[in-house]
Design an enzyme around this catalytic site. Structure first.
Site, PDB file in Angstrom:
ATOM      1  N   ARG A 101      -3.548 -77.838 -29.749  1.00 37.73           N
ATOM      2  CA  ARG A 101      -4.246 -79.054 -29.355  1.00 37.73           C
ATOM      3  C   ARG A 101      -4.455 -80.001 -30.522  1.00 37.73           C
ATOM      4  O   ARG A 101      -4.320 -81.217 -30.369  1.00 37.73           O
ATOM      5  CB  ARG A 101      -5.588 -78.687 -28.704  1.00 37.73           C
ATOM      6  CG  ARG A 101      -6.424 -79.868 -28.228  1.00 37.73           C
ATOM      7  CD  ARG A 101      -5.626 -80.933 -27.488  1.00 37.73           C
ATOM      8  NE  ARG A 101      -4.821 -80.404 -26.398  1.00 37.73           N
ATOM      9  CZ  ARG A 101      -3.854 -81.070 -25.794  1.00 37.73           C
ATOM     10  NH1 ARG A 101      -3.534 -82.304 -26.205  1.00 37.73           N
ATOM     11  NH2 ARG A 101      -3.177 -80.530 -24.809  1.00 37.73           N
ATOM     12  N   LYS A 136     -11.413-100.403 -38.993  1.00 35.98           N
ATOM     13  CA  LYS A 136     -11.781-100.246 -37.583  1.00 35.98           C
ATOM     14  C   LYS A 136     -11.072 -99.012 -37.021  1.00 35.98           C
ATOM     15  O   LYS A 136     -10.175 -99.109 -36.177  1.00 35.98           O
ATOM     16  CB  LYS A 136     -11.432-101.507 -36.794  1.00 35.98           C
ATOM     17  CG  LYS A 136     -12.221-102.731 -37.250  1.00 35.98           C
ATOM     18  CD  LYS A 136     -11.786-103.985 -36.523  1.00 35.98           C
ATOM     19  CE  LYS A 136     -12.544-105.207 -37.030  1.00 35.98           C
ATOM     20  NZ  LYS A 136     -12.095-106.461 -36.387  1.00 35.98           N
ATOM     21  N   LYS A 168     -17.829-109.777 -47.329  1.00 34.51           N
ATOM     22  CA  LYS A 168     -17.629-110.409 -46.025  1.00 34.51           C
ATOM     23  C   LYS A 168     -18.805-111.318 -45.681  1.00 34.51           C
ATOM     24  O   LYS A 168     -19.727-111.503 -46.480  1.00 34.51           O
ATOM     25  CB  LYS A 168     -17.403-109.340 -44.960  1.00 34.51           C
ATOM     26  CG  LYS A 168     -16.194-108.429 -45.277  1.00 34.51           C
ATOM     27  CD  LYS A 168     -15.694-107.700 -44.082  1.00 34.51           C
ATOM     28  CE  LYS A 168     -14.898-108.632 -43.184  1.00 34.51           C
ATOM     29  NZ  LYS A 168     -14.295-107.926 -42.025  1.00 34.51           N
ATOM     30  N   GLU A 201     -14.289-112.981 -48.254  1.00 34.27           N
ATOM     31  CA  GLU A 201     -13.970-113.649 -46.995  1.00 34.27           C
ATOM     32  C   GLU A 201     -14.595-115.039 -46.973  1.00 34.27           C
ATOM     33  O   GLU A 201     -15.752-115.208 -47.362  1.00 34.27           O
ATOM     34  CB  GLU A 201     -14.515-112.826 -45.828  1.00 34.27           C
ATOM     35  CG  GLU A 201     -14.356-113.473 -44.457  1.00 34.27           C
ATOM     36  CD  GLU A 201     -15.042-112.653 -43.373  1.00 34.27           C
ATOM     37  OE1 GLU A 201     -14.441-111.661 -42.921  1.00 34.27           O
ATOM     38  OE2 GLU A 201     -16.183-112.994 -43.004  1.00 34.27           O
ATOM     39  N   ASP A 223     -10.877-116.177 -42.656  1.00 30.29           N
ATOM     40  CA  ASP A 223     -11.239-115.573 -41.385  1.00 30.29           C
ATOM     41  C   ASP A 223     -11.342-116.618 -40.275  1.00 30.29           C
ATOM     42  O   ASP A 223     -12.040-117.629 -40.412  1.00 30.29           O
ATOM     43  CB  ASP A 223     -12.582-114.841 -41.526  1.00 30.29           C
ATOM     44  CG  ASP A 223     -12.910-114.022 -40.295  1.00 30.29           C
ATOM     45  OD1 ASP A 223     -12.037-113.262 -39.843  1.00 30.29           O
ATOM     46  OD2 ASP A 223     -14.044-114.144 -39.789  1.00 30.29           O
TER      47      ASP A 223
END
Length: 284
Positions: A101, A136, A168, A201, A223
Site C-alpha cells: 500500500r 502547497k 511575502k 513578493e 504576484d
C-alpha cells in the site's frame, strides 16, 4: 538547497509512513499467509501518464525487507500506457503485502503530479521560463510531491521555511512595509553562519519600485500581475534580479506568462489539484 533526497531523509520518511500503516503488525497477512511463504508480484499500469516513484519504491521495499528482489522494467520519467509492467518483486509474501500500500500510495500520487507537471512544462517549451513548485503540499508527504515535480520537469523551489528567506505579503504587512521588512531581513541574514538567499513578493508597481530602490535581494516575485503588467515590470527590472510570477496561473494562462520573459513561474496546483494515476500490485 536542502537535499531532501539524501538517503537518511528518505529513510526517515519511509519509516514514519510504515509506522502509520503497520502499527503493531499487519495482522491480516500474519493471520492468513504462512511466515515462510514466498511469492512474486508485479506492479501493473492501468492509466496513461508519466511514471514517478520507482526509486522511492525500491527504498520502501528495502526498508521493509532487504532480502526482497526487485526487477525494474520502466524507470521514473517515462511515459506509461495501460498493460505495461513497471517492476516485479520477489521474496517473502508477508513482506510484499506489508510494502504494497505504501508503494502504491506514493507511486500513484507521484505519477499524477509528474504527469500534470510535464504537461505544463510542455506548454512553456520555447520560452525562457521555468516551472516552479511551491510549499502547497500534503503534510508529511512533501518529499514525495517535490520529487514528483522534479521528475515531471519542474524546478524545486525552497523545500521549507528553513532554506530561504521569502518575504511575502503578510510578512511585509506585519513588519510595517517593504523597507522595514527588508531591513530586518538583511540584519537577520547577516547574523547567520551561512546567509540565505532572499526573495520578496510585490503586489503592485509601487512595491516593486521600493524593492528596486533598496536592492539587496536575489529574486523578486510578482504576484497576481497580468501578463501585460508582468512584461512591463520585467522591462523595469532589466535583468538586475531573478524574476518569478505567481498567483492563480493555470494551463490556460501559462503560455502568456511564459512569453513575458519572466525567469520562473510558480504553480501551486502542481501538488494540490492533481488526479492520481491508476496502478496496482498483483500477485503473479
Amino acid at each position: 538547497m536542502f537535499n531532501y533526497l539524501a538517503p537518511d531523509y528518505v529513510q526517515a520518511f519511509i519509516q514514519a509512513a510504515l509506522a502509520e500503516d503497520i502499527g503493531n503488525g499487519d495482522h491480516t497477512s500474519l493471520s492468513t499467509v504462512p511466515a515462510d511463504a514466498n511469492g512474486t508480484a508485479q506492479l501493473l499500469v492501468k492509466d496513461r501518464g508519466i511514471l514517478a516513484g520507482v526509486e522511492l519504491s525500491l527504498a520502501i521495499f528495502k526498508e521493509v525487507d532487504a532480502s526482497l528482489q526487485v526487477q525494474v522494467f520502466i524507470h521514473d520519467g517515462t511515459w506509461i500506457e495501460p498493460g505495461q509492467i513497471v517492476l516485479e518483486v520477489t521474496g517473502s509474501s508477508q513482506s510484499i503485502l506489508k510494502a504494497e500500500r505504501l508503494v502504491l500510495n506514493c507511486m500513484q500520487r507521484m505519477s499524477g503530479i509528474a504527469t500534470y507537471t510535464r504537461s505544463l512544462v510542455n506548454i512553456l517549451e520555447g520560452t525562457r521560463a521555468k516551472l516552479l513548485d511551491t510549499r502547497k503540499t500534503t503534510p508529511n508527504f512533501r518529499l514525495a510531491e517535490k520529487w514528483a515535480c522534479k521528475i515531471g520537469g519542474a524546478v524545486n523551489h525552497r523545500y521549507g521555511l528553513f532554506d530561504m528567506i521569502l518575504i511575502k505579503d503578510n510578512h511585509v504587512d506585519f513588519a510595517g512595509g517593504i523597507q522595514a521588512a527588508l531591513e530586518k531581513a538583511f540584519t537577520y541574514n547577516a547574523s547567520l553562519p551561512t546567509p540565505l538567499s532572499i526573495e520578496i513578493e510585490v503586489r503592485n508597481e509601487d512595491e516593486l519600485d521600493q524593492v528596486l530602490a533598496i536592492g539587496g535581494v536575489q529574486r523578486i516575485m510578482l504576484d497576481n500581475f497580468s501578463p501585460e503588467r508582468l512584461r512591463a515590470a520585467i522591462r523595469k527590472i532589466d535583468g538586475r534580479f531573478v524574476t518569478e510570477a505567481s498567483g492563480g496561473i493555470n494551463e490556460k494562462t501559462l503560455r502568456a506568462y511564459g512569453e513575458t520573459g519572466v525567469d520562473y513561474i510558480s504553480v501551486g496546483a502542481l501538488t494540490h489539484q492533481v488526479k492520481s494515476l491508476d496502478l496496482s500490485l498483483k500477485a503473479k
